[in-house]
Write a protein that holds these residues in place. Structure first.
Motif, PDB file in Angstrom:
ATOM      1  N   ALA A  10       8.711  -5.927  -1.841  1.00 21.19           N
ATOM      2  CA  ALA A  10       7.605  -5.090  -1.767  1.00 21.19           C
ATOM      3  C   ALA A  10       7.573  -4.110  -3.251  1.00 21.19           C
ATOM      4  CB  ALA A  10       7.387  -4.255  -0.675  1.00 21.19           C
ATOM      5  N   GLY A  11       9.051  -4.227  -3.611  1.00 25.04           N
ATOM      6  CA  GLY A  11       8.984  -3.324  -4.880  1.00 25.04           C
ATOM      7  C   GLY A  11       9.957  -2.083  -4.830  1.00 25.04           C
ATOM      8  N   PHE A  12      10.307  -1.720  -3.471  1.00 27.75           N
ATOM      9  CA  PHE A  12      11.282  -0.531  -3.508  1.00 27.75           C
ATOM     10  C   PHE A  12      12.549  -0.909  -3.757  1.00 27.75           C
ATOM     11  CE2 PHE A  12       7.704  -0.131  -0.381  1.00 27.75           C
ATOM     12  CZ  PHE A  12       7.211   1.424  -0.768  1.00 27.75           C
ATOM     13  N   PHE A  13      13.219   0.182  -4.122  1.00 28.27           N
ATOM     14  CA  PHE A  13      14.792   0.272  -4.656  1.00 28.27           C
ATOM     15  C   PHE A  13      15.612   1.150  -3.792  1.00 28.27           C
ATOM     16  CE2 PHE A  13      12.150  -0.690  -8.441  1.00 28.27           C
ATOM     17  CZ  PHE A  13      12.909  -1.860  -8.897  1.00 28.27           C
ATOM     18  N   ARG A  14      16.893   0.962  -3.767  1.00 28.22           N
ATOM     19  CA  ARG A  14      17.881   1.639  -2.869  1.00 28.22           C
ATOM     20  C   ARG A  14      17.351   1.620  -1.424  1.00 28.22           C
ATOM     21  NH1 ARG A  14      19.062   7.546  -4.706  1.00 28.22           N
ATOM     22  NH2 ARG A  14      20.755   7.084  -3.096  1.00 28.22           N
ATOM     23  N   VAL A  15      16.989   0.381  -0.803  1.00 27.56           N
ATOM     24  CA  VAL A  15      16.630   0.206   0.442  1.00 27.56           C
ATOM     25  C   VAL A  15      17.871   0.129   1.247  1.00 27.56           C
ATOM     26  CG1 VAL A  15      15.525  -1.184   1.989  1.00 27.56           C
ATOM     27  CG2 VAL A  15      14.564  -1.066  -0.350  1.00 27.56           C
ATOM     28  N   GLN A  16      17.852   0.910   2.311  1.00 24.61           N
ATOM     29  CA  GLN A  16      19.063   0.832   3.350  1.00 24.61           C
ATOM     30  C   GLN A  16      18.348   1.097   4.733  1.00 24.61           C
ATOM     31  OE1 GLN A  16      21.822   4.022   2.167  1.00 24.61           O
ATOM     32  NE2 GLN A  16      20.114   5.531   1.921  1.00 24.61           N
ATOM     33  N   LYS A  69       4.379   8.491  -5.323  1.00 22.62           N
ATOM     34  CA  LYS A  69       4.634   8.962  -6.706  1.00 22.62           C
ATOM     35  C   LYS A  69       5.854   8.305  -6.801  1.00 22.62           C
ATOM     36  CE  LYS A  69       2.650  13.962  -5.744  1.00 22.62           C
ATOM     37  NZ  LYS A  69       3.061  15.109  -5.764  1.00 22.62           N
ATOM     38  N   PRO A  70       5.996   8.316  -8.486  1.00 22.20           N
ATOM     39  CA  PRO A  70       7.289   7.747  -8.840  1.00 22.20           C
ATOM     40  C   PRO A  70       8.232   8.538  -8.409  1.00 22.20           C
ATOM     41  CG  PRO A  70       5.606   7.679 -10.622  1.00 22.20           C
ATOM     42  CD  PRO A  70       4.936   8.324  -9.372  1.00 22.20           C
ATOM     43  N   GLY A  71       9.387   8.084  -7.830  1.00 21.75           N
ATOM     44  CA  GLY A  71      10.314   9.017  -7.237  1.00 21.75           C
ATOM     45  C   GLY A  71      10.219   9.218  -5.617  1.00 21.75           C
ATOM     46  N   GLY A  72       9.085   8.815  -5.156  1.00 21.05           N
ATOM     47  CA  GLY A  72       8.688   9.066  -3.681  1.00 21.05           C
ATOM     48  C   GLY A  72       9.476   8.217  -2.895  1.00 21.05           C
ATOM     49  N   ARG A  73       9.455   8.530  -1.571  1.00 21.55           N
ATOM     50  CA  ARG A  73      10.323   7.808  -0.746  1.00 21.55           C
ATOM     51  C   ARG A  73       9.446   7.277   0.448  1.00 21.55           C
ATOM     52  NH1 ARG A  73      15.781  10.651   2.114  1.00 21.55           N
ATOM     53  NH2 ARG A  73      16.865   8.389   2.593  1.00 21.55           N
ATOM     54  N   PHE A  74       9.823   6.083   0.811  1.00 21.52           N
ATOM     55  CA  PHE A  74       9.359   5.325   2.168  1.00 21.52           C
ATOM     56  C   PHE A  74      10.121   5.496   3.074  1.00 21.52           C
ATOM     57  CE2 PHE A  74       9.602   1.418   4.480  1.00 21.52           C
ATOM     58  CZ  PHE A  74       8.173   1.299   4.900  1.00 21.52           C
ATOM     59  N   MET A  75       9.979   5.769   4.198  1.00 19.34           N
ATOM     60  CA  MET A  75      10.739   5.825   5.464  1.00 19.34           C
ATOM     61  C   MET A  75       9.873   5.377   6.719  1.00 19.34           C
ATOM     62  SD  MET A  75      12.654   9.491   4.808  1.00 19.34           S
ATOM     63  CE  MET A  75      14.123   8.604   5.958  1.00 19.34           C
ATOM     64  N   GLU A  91       0.667  -1.171  -0.037  1.00 17.45           N
ATOM     65  CA  GLU A  91       0.148   0.115  -0.008  1.00 17.45           C
ATOM     66  C   GLU A  91       0.891   1.238  -0.039  1.00 17.45           C
ATOM     67  OE1 GLU A  91      -3.912   0.470   0.653  1.00 17.45           O
ATOM     68  OE2 GLU A  91      -3.016  -0.597  -0.980  1.00 17.45           O
ATOM     69  N   ALA A  92       2.004   1.191   0.792  1.00 18.46           N
ATOM     70  CA  ALA A  92       2.750   2.365   0.693  1.00 18.46           C
ATOM     71  C   ALA A  92       3.557   2.512  -0.533  1.00 18.46           C
ATOM     72  CB  ALA A  92       4.046   2.108   1.649  1.00 18.46           C
ATOM     73  N   LEU A  93       3.895   1.587  -1.373  1.00 22.25           N
ATOM     74  CA  LEU A  93       4.302   1.538  -2.647  1.00 22.25           C
ATOM     75  C   LEU A  93       3.302   2.172  -3.687  1.00 22.25           C
ATOM     76  CD1 LEU A  93       6.923   0.868  -4.568  1.00 22.25           C
ATOM     77  CD2 LEU A  93       5.452  -1.244  -5.042  1.00 22.25           C
ATOM     78  N   ARG A  94       2.210   1.601  -3.452  1.00 16.21           N
ATOM     79  CA  ARG A  94       0.905   2.208  -4.369  1.00 16.21           C
ATOM     80  C   ARG A  94       0.707   3.848  -4.242  1.00 16.21           C
ATOM     81  NH1 ARG A  94      -4.320   3.325  -4.005  1.00 16.21           N
ATOM     82  NH2 ARG A  94      -4.292   2.771  -1.736  1.00 16.21           N
ATOM     83  N   VAL A  95       0.498   4.326  -3.161  1.00 15.27           N
ATOM     84  CA  VAL A  95       0.237   5.565  -2.996  1.00 15.27           C
ATOM     85  C   VAL A  95       1.252   6.623  -3.158  1.00 15.27           C
ATOM     86  CG1 VAL A  95      -1.713   4.991  -1.428  1.00 15.27           C
ATOM     87  CG2 VAL A  95       0.625   5.690  -0.478  1.00 15.27           C
TER      88      VAL A  95
END
Length: 336
Positions: free
Chosen positions: A313-319, A246-252, A240-244
């Motif tokens: 889940a589909g996120f990139f550059r995860v750290q 924007k492209p280029g958006g950041r999950f934290m 759900e985080a990935l879905r909402v």
């Protein structure tokens, strides 16, 4: 007994590794849409397998150290936070000796949001992260305006020409949406906002992290602080985080994690199990809720495991960055 537990752990680890390899091989032969569906299917299989190996049967999950039907966890978590809502912020200061404020400040500095950004503060409760976000971006905005004012005092003819027709344009204001499933927590947050005089750029929405009430590609930043360990299906909340975003958006995500230092880990365990429930009883009149919160921390995946879940889940550059010796960690990733 020790041999049996070790063998079970090894079997679980082997099955997990085998599942990943199958996903990797199969993904090379399917298109993007099918790949996502297949990945999610295998992820659910892997989660179910891990539950079986950890003593959880299919259709059940953990509520602290207790195993409960999946359908019951959300309601029980809701009651926990409904019970502690009025004393939640006071307890955060008491439990962490005020250090939670530094952890949240670290989250904002790592995020470094710019004016005009739109934040979704999921499981945002009483609004701590959103308040900091708005304060941070407004500070950046004011600094940009001061810099512009100084630059305009003695402009060159090139600067005048470059700025012609754009007079009055200012850095955009940011917006934050606090989304939480618990109405009592949001009620306390709204009261805090009114007391602090925060009236613009802030919205309050009742919503479930596993089924967010927002359209796709809406937010620049998604945060969840000390909340993801309380959801029933972590992998679904990540989707759900990935879905909402924007492209280029950041999950934290700011969450309690695994302490690496053995001595600190022992001291942390003693403090957590012997002191925090007592503080909960004394300050909030609720021993059981804070006993659950301590237990839920121990059931949450360690840093590397959670990092893998975010990547799956589909996120990139995860750290991730450890704070206070791994007592908490900040995980981040990007939607591309």
């Amino acid at each position: 007994m020790t041999f049996g537990l070790t063998l079970t752990a090894k079997m679980a680890a082997s099955f997990k590794e085998l599942t990943r390899k199958i996903v990797k091989i199969t993904n090379t032969n399917v298109n993007f849409g099918s790949r996502n569906r297949l990945r999610n299917s295998f992820l659910r299989t892997e989660v179910s397998a891990c539950r079986c190996c950890s003593g959880e049967s299919a259709g059940s999950t953990h509520f602290g150290f207790e195993t409960v039907p999946e359908g019951e966890k959300a309601e029980r978590v809701y009651k926990v936070f409904e019970s502690v809502a009025q004393k939640y912020d006071v307890m955060n200061d008491a439990m962490s000796l005020g250090i939670h404020r530094l952890w949240k400040d670290s989250l904002l500095h790592l995020m470094n949001p710019q004016p005009g950004s739109k934040l979704l503060d999921t499981a945002g409760g009483t609004g701590d992260i959103s308040f900091r976000f708005l304060e941070y971006t407004r500070s950046v905005r004011e600094r940009q305006l001061r810099h512009r004012a100084r630059a305009n005092q003695t402009p060159s003819w090139q600067e005048i020409a470059a700025g012609y027709g754009s007079e009055g344009a200012e850095p955009a204001e940011s917006r934050a949406v606090v989304c939480d499933i618990n109405k009592e927590m949001l009620k306390v947050g709204k009261e805090r906002a009114e007391t602090a005089g925060i009236t613009t750029g802030l919205s309050w929405v009742v919503g479930d992290a596993e089924e967010l009430p927002f359209n796709d590609d809406q937010f620049d930043v998604y945060t969840i602080a000390f909340g993801i360990r309380n959801v029933t299906h972590i992998e679904q909340a990540l989707q759900e985080a990935l879905r909402v975003l924007k492209p280029g958006g950041r999950f934290m995500c700011l969450e309690f994690s695994k302490v690496s230092n053995p001595l600190l880990s022992r001291l942390y365990d003693v403090y957590s199990f012997q002191m925090i429930p007592v503080l909960g009883e004394v300050i909030a009149g609720d021993w059981k809720s804070y006993q659950y919160l301590v237990e839920s921390i121990r059931r949450f995946p360690d840093q590397e495991t959670f990092k893998e879940m975010i990547e799956e889940a589909g996120f990139f550059r995860v750290q991730y960055v450890n704070l206070t010796g791994g007592v908490v960690a900040i995980h981040s990733g990007f939607k591309l």
